[in-house]
Design a protein around this motif. Structure first.
Motif, PDB file in Angstrom:
ATOM      1  N   TYR A   2       0.832  -1.208   0.000  1.00 39.20           N
ATOM      2  CA  TYR A   2       0.000   0.000   0.000  1.00 39.20           C
ATOM      3  C   TYR A   2       0.866   1.258   0.000  1.00 39.20           C
ATOM      4  N   SER A   3       1.970   1.246   0.733  1.00 41.49           N
ATOM      5  CA  SER A   3       2.847   2.420   0.755  1.00 41.49           C
ATOM      6  C   SER A   3       3.447   2.674  -0.622  1.00 41.49           C
ATOM      7  N   ILE A   4       3.852   1.620  -1.321  1.00 43.93           N
ATOM      8  CA  ILE A   4       4.405   1.783  -2.666  1.00 43.93           C
ATOM      9  C   ILE A   4       3.318   2.246  -3.635  1.00 43.93           C
ATOM     10  N   SER A   5       2.089   1.740  -3.448  1.00 44.91           N
ATOM     11  CA  SER A   5       0.987   2.185  -4.319  1.00 44.91           C
ATOM     12  C   SER A   5       0.685   3.663  -4.122  1.00 44.91           C
ATOM     13  N   LEU A   6       1.013   4.207  -2.942  1.00 43.41           N
ATOM     14  CA  LEU A   6       0.789   5.625  -2.657  1.00 43.41           C
ATOM     15  C   LEU A   6       1.987   6.497  -3.042  1.00 43.41           C
ATOM     16  N   GLY A   7       2.993   5.899  -3.670  1.00 48.66           N
ATOM     17  CA  GLY A   7       4.094   6.689  -4.211  1.00 48.66           C
ATOM     18  C   GLY A   7       5.413   6.576  -3.494  1.00 48.66           C
ATOM     19  N   MET A   8       5.511   5.787  -2.427  1.00 49.40           N
ATOM     20  CA  MET A   8       6.796   5.667  -1.742  1.00 49.40           C
ATOM     21  C   MET A   8       7.772   4.866  -2.606  1.00 49.40           C
ATOM     22  N   PRO A   9       9.000   5.338  -2.774  1.00 45.33           N
ATOM     23  CA  PRO A   9       9.992   4.572  -3.544  1.00 45.33           C
ATOM     24  C   PRO A   9      10.240   3.203  -2.922  1.00 45.33           C
ATOM     25  N   ALA A  10      10.450   2.212  -3.769  1.00 42.52           N
ATOM     26  CA  ALA A  10      10.666   0.852  -3.286  1.00 42.52           C
ATOM     27  C   ALA A  10      11.897   0.762  -2.394  1.00 42.52           C
ATOM     28  N   GLY A  11      12.962   1.477  -2.749  1.00 44.84           N
ATOM     29  CA  GLY A  11      14.181   1.447  -1.942  1.00 44.84           C
ATOM     30  C   GLY A  11      13.967   2.011  -0.554  1.00 44.84           C
ATOM     31  N   LEU A  12      13.186   3.092  -0.450  1.00 48.94           N
ATOM     32  CA  LEU A  12      12.916   3.690   0.854  1.00 48.94           C
ATOM     33  C   LEU A  12      12.029   2.772   1.690  1.00 48.94           C
ATOM     34  N   ALA A  13      11.034   2.145   1.063  1.00 49.43           N
ATOM     35  CA  ALA A  13      10.181   1.199   1.779  1.00 49.43           C
ATOM     36  C   ALA A  13      11.011   0.052   2.342  1.00 49.43           C
ATOM     37  N   ALA A  14      11.948  -0.453   1.545  1.00 51.38           N
ATOM     38  CA  ALA A  14      12.807  -1.541   2.005  1.00 51.38           C
ATOM     39  C   ALA A  14      13.671  -1.100   3.182  1.00 51.38           C
ATOM     40  N   LEU A  15      14.164   0.131   3.134  1.00 48.81           N
ATOM     41  CA  LEU A  15      14.998   0.628   4.222  1.00 48.81           C
ATOM     42  C   LEU A  15      14.203   0.750   5.512  1.00 48.81           C
ATOM     43  N   LEU A  16      12.995   1.295   5.433  1.00 49.97           N
ATOM     44  CA  LEU A  16      12.192   1.509   6.643  1.00 49.97           C
ATOM     45  C   LEU A  16      11.796   0.192   7.294  1.00 49.97           C
ATOM     46  N   VAL A  17      11.318  -0.758   6.512  1.00 52.78           N
ATOM     47  CA  VAL A  17      10.963  -2.045   7.117  1.00 52.78           C
ATOM     48  C   VAL A  17      12.221  -2.845   7.457  1.00 52.78           C
ATOM     49  N   GLY A  18      13.365  -2.449   6.894  1.00 56.53           N
ATOM     50  CA  GLY A  18      14.625  -3.085   7.249  1.00 56.53           C
ATOM     51  C   GLY A  18      15.074  -2.783   8.670  1.00 56.53           C
ATOM     52  N   LEU A  19      14.352  -1.884   9.358  1.00 59.67           N
ATOM     53  CA  LEU A  19      14.616  -1.641  10.769  1.00 59.67           C
ATOM     54  C   LEU A  19      14.122  -2.775  11.655  1.00 59.67           C
ATOM     55  N   GLN A  20      13.436  -3.745  11.065  1.00 63.20           N
ATOM     56  CA  GLN A  20      12.815  -4.822  11.843  1.00 63.20           C
ATOM     57  C   GLN A  20      13.797  -5.553  12.764  1.00 63.20           C
TER      58      GLN A  20
END
Length: 304
Positions: A94-112
């Motif tokens: 959903y975040s990528i569908s709303l325009g978030m770059p794939a690389g940034l999404a990967a970085l943020l969830v990479g905090l897991q």
């Protein structure tokens, strides 16, 4: 072929398997970027899970993998699936569908791994070491650099996306973090292959309801979408899981965990190559700082 040569080939194969696993796993974010122009996120994921289950159920029987025993364990596995696959993948897509770059999404969830190491203290009774706190501080500082580099006073919040996308990826981060802790606490007897099928089933029901209630459920069955869907089902949901099973069976799970830290930069490199997603210098520095923080937190947990 001599025994020595065979042993060397086995060693090379074993050494390459964790790298291959992470390389395949990182393409999940890229698959979302390719497929979402043709289907809404919940609908996309629901179809993916249905197709995955259609392959997993026969595979469980073929490989003789037993099903989870007891209603309590099955219920716990279903809850972990709602978090690990439902909230995590739903939030990322959903975040990528709303325009978030794939690389940034990967970085943020990479905090897991970092958050999991930190929350394991109060939730699982594990001691939080000083190096974990330092890792947390570095991780947060790196994220601040990445997000700050994308601030644009001329837009609502960030370039190309707003608070909605950021909220969705935070839901994904919470889902994968809490799901990991929940699975560690309540699903220790989970068979990997059949347990994964139960997780996909629970997440598929959740995302199917989301598609039914909030989306039009229209899909453009273009060649790009079909190929992307096939890749996500066959390579990520099936092949990557089987590869993970092989690694765990050979005692290489710890190497896979450490290589997960490479997923954000690998995804960012793929997104730059395929979609021209560019990050300024401050964002690249922030990404490096974040990865160092995650590694420190995870190692601090392992040594604590």
């Amino acid at each position: 072929m001599t025994t020595t040569t065979t042993s060397r080939l086995d060693a090379v194969l074993l050494a390459s398997m964790p790298v291959l696993f992470v390389a395949l796993w990182s393409t999940g974010f890229i698959g979302a970027k390719f497929g979402l122009p043709h289907a809404e996120p919940f609908t996309f994921l629901f179809v993916r899970f249905v197709l995955t289950l259609a392959l997993l159920f026969p595979l469980v029987k073929l490989l003789g993998s037993g099903w989870p025993q007891g209603n309590a364990l099955r219920a716990h596995i279903a809850v972990s699936g709602l978090l690990v696959h439902g909230a995590y993948l739903g939030g990322v897509f959903y975040s990528i569908s709303l325009g978030m770059p794939a690389g940034l999404a990967a970085l943020l969830v990479g905090l897991q791994p970092l958050l999991t190491a930190t929350l394991a203290g109060p939730l699982l009774g594990e001691r939080i070491t000083p190096i974990q706190w330092l890792g947390l501080a570095l991780g947060l500082a790196g994220i601040a650099l990445v997000l700050g580099s994308k601030l644009d006073p001329g837009t609502s919040l960030f370039q190309g996306f707003g608070l909605g996308a950021l909220a969705c990826v935070l839901v994904a981060l919470a889902g994968i973090t809490l799901g990991t802790l929940y699975q560690k606490r309540f699903c220790t007897g989970m068979p990997l292959l059949s347990g994964t099928a139960v997780q996909y089933l629970a997440a598929g029901v959740l995302l199917g309801l989301g598609a039914l209630l909030f989306e039009d459920r229209h899909i453009e069955w273009t060649p790009t979408f079909i190929l992307t869907l096939a890749w996500l089902v066959l390579v990520l949901s099936i092949a990557a899981i089987l590869l993970l099973m092989a690694l765990i069976r050979r005692g290489e799970a710890s190497r896979v965990a450490s290589l997960f830290y490479l997923v954000p930069p690998v995804t960012a490199l793929q997104a730059w190559w395929l979609f021209d997603e560019r990050l300024p210098l401050a964002a690249l520095i922030g990404m490096a700082v974040t990865i160092v923080g995650v590694v420190m937190a995870a190692r601090g947990q392992a040594r604590g």
